[in-house]
Design a protein around this motif. Structure first.
Motif, PDB file in Angstrom:
ATOM      1  N   HIS A 131       0.621  -1.094   0.068  1.00  0.00           N
ATOM      2  CA  HIS A 131       0.037  -0.020   0.026  1.00  0.00           C
ATOM      3  C   HIS A 131       0.711   1.089   0.093  1.00  0.00           C
ATOM      4  O   HIS A 131       1.573   1.275   1.223  1.00  0.00           O
ATOM      5  CB  HIS A 131      -0.982   0.149   1.298  1.00  0.00           C
ATOM      6  N   ILE A 132       1.187   1.864  -1.031  1.00  0.00           N
ATOM      7  CA  ILE A 132       2.017   2.791  -1.313  1.00  0.00           C
ATOM      8  C   ILE A 132       1.438   4.104  -0.547  1.00  0.00           C
ATOM      9  O   ILE A 132       1.994   4.879   0.236  1.00  0.00           O
ATOM     10  CB  ILE A 132       2.346   3.141  -2.753  1.00  0.00           C
ATOM     11  N   VAL A 133       0.227   4.389  -0.947  1.00  0.00           N
ATOM     12  CA  VAL A 133      -0.608   5.195  -0.429  1.00  0.00           C
ATOM     13  C   VAL A 133      -1.769   4.952  -0.284  1.00  0.00           C
ATOM     14  O   VAL A 133      -2.513   4.355  -0.952  1.00  0.00           O
ATOM     15  CB  VAL A 133      -0.612   6.689  -1.580  1.00  0.00           C
ATOM     16  N   GLU A 134      -2.599   5.320   0.957  1.00  0.00           N
ATOM     17  CA  GLU A 134      -3.903   4.929   1.385  1.00  0.00           C
ATOM     18  C   GLU A 134      -4.470   6.253   1.828  1.00  0.00           C
ATOM     19  O   GLU A 134      -4.084   6.612   2.864  1.00  0.00           O
ATOM     20  CB  GLU A 134      -3.731   3.867   2.501  1.00  0.00           C
ATOM     21  N   GLY A 135      -5.549   6.664   1.088  1.00  0.00           N
ATOM     22  CA  GLY A 135      -6.282   7.809   1.434  1.00  0.00           C
ATOM     23  C   GLY A 135      -7.511   7.776   1.144  1.00  0.00           C
ATOM     24  O   GLY A 135      -7.899   6.817   0.107  1.00  0.00           O
ATOM     25  N   ARG A 136      -8.700   8.522   1.379  1.00  0.00           N
ATOM     26  CA  ARG A 136      -9.782   8.754   1.032  1.00  0.00           C
ATOM     27  C   ARG A 136     -10.004   9.282  -0.297  1.00  0.00           C
ATOM     28  O   ARG A 136     -10.817   8.445  -1.101  1.00  0.00           O
ATOM     29  CB  ARG A 136     -10.881   9.490   2.017  1.00  0.00           C
ATOM     30  N   LYS A 137      -9.209  10.090  -0.641  1.00  0.00           N
ATOM     31  CA  LYS A 137      -9.165  10.607  -2.065  1.00  0.00           C
ATOM     32  C   LYS A 137      -8.305  10.042  -3.100  1.00  0.00           C
ATOM     33  O   LYS A 137      -8.335   9.901  -4.119  1.00  0.00           O
ATOM     34  CB  LYS A 137      -9.054  12.205  -1.843  1.00  0.00           C
ATOM     35  N   PHE A 138      -7.329   9.438  -2.458  1.00  0.00           N
ATOM     36  CA  PHE A 138      -6.156   8.961  -3.427  1.00  0.00           C
ATOM     37  C   PHE A 138      -5.596   7.553  -2.655  1.00  0.00           C
ATOM     38  O   PHE A 138      -5.147   7.593  -1.655  1.00  0.00           O
ATOM     39  CB  PHE A 138      -5.215  10.104  -3.707  1.00  0.00           C
ATOM     40  N   SER A 139      -5.664   6.718  -3.455  1.00  0.00           N
ATOM     41  CA  SER A 139      -4.765   5.529  -3.019  1.00  0.00           C
ATOM     42  C   SER A 139      -4.233   4.752  -4.185  1.00  0.00           C
ATOM     43  O   SER A 139      -4.460   4.987  -5.165  1.00  0.00           O
ATOM     44  CB  SER A 139      -5.753   4.601  -2.410  1.00  0.00           C
ATOM     45  N   LEU A 140      -2.971   4.250  -3.823  1.00  0.00           N
ATOM     46  CA  LEU A 140      -1.967   3.781  -4.678  1.00  0.00           C
ATOM     47  C   LEU A 140      -1.418   2.518  -4.295  1.00  0.00           C
ATOM     48  O   LEU A 140      -0.843   2.547  -3.102  1.00  0.00           O
ATOM     49  CB  LEU A 140      -1.099   4.736  -5.259  1.00  0.00           C
ATOM     50  N   ASN A 141      -1.668   1.261  -4.886  1.00  0.00           N
ATOM     51  CA  ASN A 141      -0.967   0.012  -4.632  1.00  0.00           C
ATOM     52  C   ASN A 141      -0.152  -0.711  -5.652  1.00  0.00           C
ATOM     53  O   ASN A 141      -0.544  -0.551  -6.683  1.00  0.00           O
ATOM     54  CB  ASN A 141      -2.361  -0.782  -4.350  1.00  0.00           C
ATOM     55  N   ALA A 142       0.898  -1.280  -4.937  1.00  0.00           N
ATOM     56  CA  ALA A 142       1.548  -2.069  -6.165  1.00  0.00           C
ATOM     57  C   ALA A 142       1.264  -3.769  -5.683  1.00  0.00           C
ATOM     58  O   ALA A 142       1.158  -3.732  -4.472  1.00  0.00           O
ATOM     59  CB  ALA A 142       3.015  -1.627  -5.864  1.00  0.00           C
ATOM     60  N   ARG A 143       1.505  -4.469  -6.609  1.00  0.00           N
ATOM     61  CA  ARG A 143       1.241  -5.924  -6.534  1.00  0.00           C
ATOM     62  C   ARG A 143       1.991  -6.765  -7.392  1.00  0.00           C
ATOM     63  O   ARG A 143       2.512  -6.404  -8.317  1.00  0.00           O
ATOM     64  CB  ARG A 143      -0.360  -6.285  -6.451  1.00  0.00           C
ATOM     65  N   ALA A 144       2.539  -7.776  -6.783  1.00  0.00           N
ATOM     66  CA  ALA A 144       3.003  -8.961  -7.606  1.00  0.00           C
ATOM     67  C   ALA A 144       2.902 -10.402  -7.268  1.00  0.00           C
ATOM     68  O   ALA A 144       2.360 -10.598  -6.271  1.00  0.00           O
ATOM     69  CB  ALA A 144       4.720  -8.519  -7.397  1.00  0.00           C
ATOM     70  N   TYR A 145       2.936 -11.019  -8.090  1.00  0.00           N
ATOM     71  CA  TYR A 145       2.748 -12.551  -7.742  1.00  0.00           C
ATOM     72  C   TYR A 145       3.501 -13.397  -8.623  1.00  0.00           C
ATOM     73  O   TYR A 145       4.150 -13.129  -9.833  1.00  0.00           O
ATOM     74  CB  TYR A 145       1.142 -12.780  -8.129  1.00  0.00           C
ATOM     75  N   MET A 146       3.806 -14.845  -8.269  1.00  0.00           N
ATOM     76  CA  MET A 146       4.465 -15.909  -8.906  1.00  0.00           C
ATOM     77  C   MET A 146       3.356 -17.017  -8.572  1.00  0.00           C
ATOM     78  O   MET A 146       3.251 -17.290  -7.545  1.00  0.00           O
ATOM     79  CB  MET A 146       5.709 -16.009  -8.385  1.00  0.00           C
ATOM     80  N   ASN A 147       3.238 -17.740  -9.521  1.00  0.00           N
ATOM     81  CA  ASN A 147       2.199 -18.963  -9.386  1.00  0.00           C
ATOM     82  C   ASN A 147       2.602 -20.090 -10.241  1.00  0.00           C
ATOM     83  O   ASN A 147       2.922 -19.753 -11.384  1.00  0.00           O
ATOM     84  CB  ASN A 147       0.631 -18.250  -9.666  1.00  0.00           C
ATOM     85  N   ASN A 148       2.530 -21.143  -9.652  1.00  0.00           N
ATOM     86  CA  ASN A 148       2.907 -22.375 -10.480  1.00  0.00           C
ATOM     87  C   ASN A 148       1.530 -23.312 -10.620  1.00  0.00           C
ATOM     88  O   ASN A 148       0.900 -23.521  -9.385  1.00  0.00           O
ATOM     89  CB  ASN A 148       3.746 -23.295  -9.777  1.00  0.00           C
ATOM     90  N   VAL A 149       1.169 -23.650 -11.460  1.00  0.00           N
ATOM     91  CA  VAL A 149      -0.058 -24.651 -11.727  1.00  0.00           C
ATOM     92  C   VAL A 149       0.111 -25.658 -12.772  1.00  0.00           C
ATOM     93  O   VAL A 149       1.016 -25.723 -13.393  1.00  0.00           O
ATOM     94  CB  VAL A 149      -1.411 -23.524 -12.144  1.00  0.00           C
TER      95      VAL A 149
END
Lengths: 647, 364
Positions: free
Chosen positions: A406-424
């Motif tokens: 959660h880079i920035v969490e706010g009522r008017k503005f929020s910015l999130n980054a995410r990453a994943y690695m998955n084996n199926v």
């Protein structure tokens, strides 16, 4: 708490009150995984009339559509193939052991409250192990408004081009303060004889799709209880009957076909959830039966007809528990699946598979960072009764990991980054393993590795304006890909030989502006860029070329204006050119297409509890002639009008 | 600088106007079809290859015209010359006199084409045509639905048809009769037991003259110069395959293992493809047999076994060439195939690209 917040979509789906219907679309900006969710009302705002249409408004998807109301529709997500895409109906995964794919044309948008596409992982830590696939499309059925005590429901009628009629009835009653029961039924009939153009040089001409009639009927009974001290229960019993004539591919100089497919499906499923302090438990069970009777009336076959009858059965149970303490949550779930397929086809009279899945999950929710790690243990045991060799047994432990910042969490503005690695990995289908002279019992499972990273931005500068933007870049690799190849002049067989590498970028954006009371302007768009390359063998001409039917670019954009007088929406979907073969030649190139849908609708209040919704859709307004699958034309301009009385 | 740009613009306009006026000449008015016909004539093809295409990928059948001496070829020759496609899943081409006959299974028709110009003369409608053969008077078409239809070779009008048995696959003309192989190959559950025979039809009376029992799943028939018939029995496709020899007096003997064959005078070349189902590798050996005596004349004609299963085996008597069709390998099976020309001692002479899935060839 962030971990709890991630469970919100599932909880809302389970609670399923009237608020679900009005819920705004989520584009996954708060998920560690790319999650796209849209409720039916939101999809209607995008001039969508079917589940297949709806999926074109999701990023990263590639829809294989054989055209028309009854045409087979399957979904591939982020380039890993349709057989890696799971479809769950009210939280429990559906299966088709014969083909490995679920035909999405069997689901009517009118009966659904929402569609949610989870890629690579599940947002909920506690979920059935079976849902830990490459992608899961969740279809949620409509649920009653538990705040109302009276009998509630809807009756609707839809009529469209090419003989389409679709009546539907939905009834629900809240019993006491915690229980609700519902009953719904739909019937779809269509001649489906839409016109198309046969391209054949100076002999090009117009024809109508022949032998394309469809009749689908289903009935569904639901029960749900919530707010009880001993947990919540939901369950359903479903039955459907389908009669379809299959037009087959367009064949030069011939426009007749006499293939028919009759299917009956019945299933019952239930789910129990309990929350006790730091502990959460669930139990789920499902029993499924399907009968498929295929007839090809052709004098070349003994008795003038080819008959292939298949009966699929499945018993499924899942149990799970999770424990949360401070910033840490642990979950364990175990699924047991018994599947069998019997048929009148001599070489695969009775095949069965026993599967045990166990998942171990850990989630750490730090101040601004959530990390989830999972391990999925799969064990598959195959058996074939009668002559022939059973498919090889398989087992594997596949890890996956995801994180959200959660880079920035706010009522008017929020910015999130995410990453994943998955084996199926996926087991070969029964067709791939056993189908006469084509199946190969020695096949190894097909493996897929997915990796991705993305950002999600949400803007709420004022009460009247909301916007969101999500972008995800991803890589993938499918190894031991199961393909069918001609071995001799007469014989084809399935083999493990392919390798596919995927690189892609998905972008989703949404803007909603409410300039005045009863006015709402919406703008939604998505874009997907996917490089899905064959990396099987450098000596092959298909090496480093885009796979068949995978467009490099695809996307959609829609605008809507809701108001008190007449609501309007328009949506443009399309994709770039593709090829119908892995090797690219001018004759197998399928041109890109754009399809414009325009919708108008009006809601009329008939007393305090009654509403009449009138709607008209102009589909493919630009009259574009195109194919998604070569030789299976899509309908050109057509219409659909509907009336729904809600009470 | 501006003056230079203006001069350049004027020069461009002048050049455009000149080119536009050139396009008004008669030379440029030729249609694509006329140009294709000229190209075909200039090619002076020696062979026509029927490419089956791939129906699952929506690739229609096609004809590749090729000149063996120059190695040049013209793809989609039928479509370019006639302006419309050959059709879907063609099975074979048969040359008789001034005509070529193209048997197009999926499209339910047989085209009659001028052998020199490739222009369509007419068509014969047959449901699921599997094989075409012809003599001076008649055109014979085996339908997969269990009958053979006889058409007048001049008028292309249907003359008579006869029920022969389930899934006839091969036709051969010899000894004044028509031989038809009955495979019953769509009857997998019944183990193809209603086939295993060759029906011999008297052409004059159009009545069955004899039923000759052979192996499982008989497909290709080849007539030798001395009136013997070679019959390929493909078994269950993934099991052993044999070639049977049928004498003019209808006696039968199993000649050898084989998955395809072609007549060369009084002898037959036999191709035998074997697939290792563990490794999925296929090898193919070529041999030459005398049908009347049942003798092996030449074994292992190629120095090394071929690493593929030929899609067809043909023999060009005039040039003394063995010709084999080859599909593109592995997952490339929807790409262009090729034909290999070999001398009678197995030496590779030429490889010429064709369309997708080359399936039959005829020499012009």
């Amino acid at each position: 708490m962030p971990a709890a917040a991630q469970d919100m979509p599932q909880r809302e789906a389970q609670l399923g009150t009237a608020s679900v219907v009005a819920q705004a679309e989520r584009v996954g900006e708060h998920q560690a995984m790319p999650v796209q969710r849209a409720d039916t009302a939101e999809l209607r705002r995008r001039a969508v009339v079917s589940v297949a249409d709806a999926l074109r408004h999701f990023a990263g998807v590639s829809l294989r559509d054989y055209g028309g109301t009854g045409g087979l529709k399957t979904l591939s997500v982020r380039g890993v193939g349709a057989q890696h895409t799971l479809v769950a109906y009210d939280g429990i995964v559906l299966s088709d052991t014969r083909s490995g794919t679920i035909d999405l044309s069997r689901f009517q948008l009118d009966g659904l409250s929402a569609l949610q596409l989870n890629v690579a992982e599940q947002p909920e830590l506690l979920c059935p192990a079976r849902q830990l696939g490459a992608a899961v499309l969740h279809l949620s059925a409509l649920r009653p408004d538990t705040t109302r005590r009276q009998l509630q429901g809807a009756v609707s009628l839809q009529q469209g081009s090419f003989g389409l009629w679709k009546p539907a009835l939905r009834l629900a009653k809240v019993l006491g303060s915690h229980h609700a029961v519902g009953l719904s039924s739909q019937w779809l009939m269509a001649r489906n004889d839409f016109p198309f153009r046969v391209s054949n040089g100076i002999a090009s001409h117009e024809e109508r799709r022949a032998n394309n009639r469809v009749s689908d009927w289903n009935i569904e009974a639901n029960y749900q209880s919530t707010g009880l001290g001993w947990g919540s229960v939901s369950g359903k019993v479903f039955f459907s009957k389908s009669r379809r004539r299959l037009p087959g591919p367009v064949v030069l100089y011939v426009n007749d076909n006499d293939e028919r497919l009759d299917e009956r499906t019945a299933f019952a499923q239930m789910r129990y959830d309990l929350s006790r302090g730091a502990w959460q438990f669930f139990a789920a069970a499902r029993g499924h039966w399907n009968e498929s009777l295929y007839r090809n009336h052709d004098k070349s076959y003994p008795g003038g007809v080819q008959m292939q009858n298949y009966w699929q059965r499945e018993a499924y149970v899942a149990l799970g528990a999770s424990w949360t303490r401070g910033c840490m949550a642990l979950a364990y779930s175990a699924d047991g699946i018994l599947q069998s397929l019997s048929s009148n086809v001599s070489t695969s009279t009775h095949a069965s598979r026993t599967t045990l899945l166990q998942s171990f999950s850990l989630r750490l929710s730090l101040r601004r960072l959530d990390v989830t790690a999972r391990a999925l243990l799969q064990l598959h045991k195959n058996n074939l009764r009668g002559s022939g060799e059973g498919a090889r047994n398989a087992g594997r432990l596949t890890p996956s990991m995801s994180l959200r910042w959660h880079i920035v969490e706010g009522r008017k503005f929020s910015l999130n980054a995410r990453a994943y690695m998955n084996n199926v990995y996926r087991q070969p289908t029964f067709t791939e393993s056993y189908y006469q002279h084509y199946g190969n019992p020695h096949l190894r499972p097909e493996r897929a590795l997915q990796m991705g990273a993305g950002m999600a931005l949400r803007l709420n500068p004022s009460e009247a304006l909301h916007g969101s933007l999500a972008a995800d870049a991803y890589l993938g690799r499918v190894s031991d890909k199961i393909v069918s190849l001609p071995v001799t002049a007469w014989l084809w067989q399935t083999v493990n030989m392919g390798r596919v590498d995927v690189r892609g970028l998905d972008v989703t954006a949404q803007l909603v502006w409410t300039p005045a009371k009863s006015h709402r302007l919406g703008l939604h768009g998505n874009y997907t860029w996917q490089q899905v390359y064959d990396r099987t063998d450098k000596a092959l001409r298909s090496y480093n070329l885009q796979l068949a039917y995978m467009p490099l670019s695809s996307g959609s954009v829609s605008v809507s204006w809701e108001n008190a007088w007449l609501c309007l929406s328009a949506a443009l979907t399309g994709c770039s050119s593709r090829w119908s073969t892995h090797t690219h030649t001018p004759t197998t190139r399928l041109k890109g297409f754009e399809e414009l849908n325009i919708s108008v609708w009006k809601s009329l209040s008939l007393g305090r509890r009654c509403h009449l919704l009138l709607r008209a859709d102009l589909i493919n307004a630009l009259n574009t002639g195109y194919e998604i699958v070569r030789r299976y034309p899509m309908p050109r301009r057509n219409y659909c009008v509907s009336a729904e009385l809600k009470f | 600088m501006r003056t230079k740009n203006i001069l350049l613009l004027l020069a461009t306009l002048l050049l455009t106007a000149t080119l536009a006026s050139c396009s008004d000449t008669k030379e440029e008015e030729k249609t694509d079809i006329e140009l294709a016909r000229e190209l075909y004539a200039a090619l002076a093809p020696t062979h026509l290859v029927v490419n089956q295409g791939n129906q699952a990928s929506g690739i229609a059948g096609s004809v590749t015209a090729l000149n063996y001496a120059s190695g040049q070829s013209m793809h989609y020759a039928f479509g370019c010359i006639n302006g419309f496609a050959l059709g879907d899943t063609p099975q074979n081409v048969f040359r008789q006199g001034s005509r070529q006959y193209f048997c197009v299974f999926g499209s339910n028709l047989v085209w009659a084409v001028d052998a020199q110009t490739m222009q369509v003369v007419g068509q014969m409608k047959v449901s699921a045509p599997q094989r075409v053969a012809a003599d001076d008077k008649w055109v014979y078409v085996a339908s997969n639905e269990g009958y053979v239809t006889r058409f007048n070779a001049q008028t292309l009008a249907e003359d008579r048809h006869i029920e022969v048995g389930p899934n006839p696959m091969g036709l051969a003309l010899a000894n004044g009769d028509l031989y038809v192989s009955i495979s019953d190959s769509y009857n997998w559950d019944g183990a193809m037991q209603n086939g295993k025979k060759v029906v011999r039809i008297d052409i004059e009376s159009w009545q069955p003259e004899a039923t000759i029992l052979v192996g499982l799943n008989p497909t290709r028939l080849e007539a030798t110069a001395d009136g013997y018939i070679a019959c390929v029995c493909n078994g269950f496709f993934d099991s052993e395959q044999h070639v049977y020899a049928i004498s003019p007096d209808n006696s039968v003997r199993m000649l050898t293992y084989g998955s395809d064959c072609v007549a060369a005078g009084s002898d037959v070349y036999v191709a035998y493809s074997v697939t290792n189902w563990e490794t999925m590798k296929t090898t193919c050996k070529l041999s030459l047999w005398n049908l009347a005596g049942g003798e092996l004349l030449k074994e292992n004609i190629t120095a090394q076994p071929l690493d593929y299963s030929p899609t067809f085996l043909a023999y060009d008597a005039a040039r003394k060439l063995i010709i084999m069709g080859k599909r593109a390998a592995g997952t490339d099976y929807t790409a262009a195939g090729s034909v290999e020309f070999r001398t009678t001692d197995g030496k590779l002479q030429k490889v010429i690209l064709t369309g997708v899935e080359p399936y039959s060839i005829t020499a012009l």
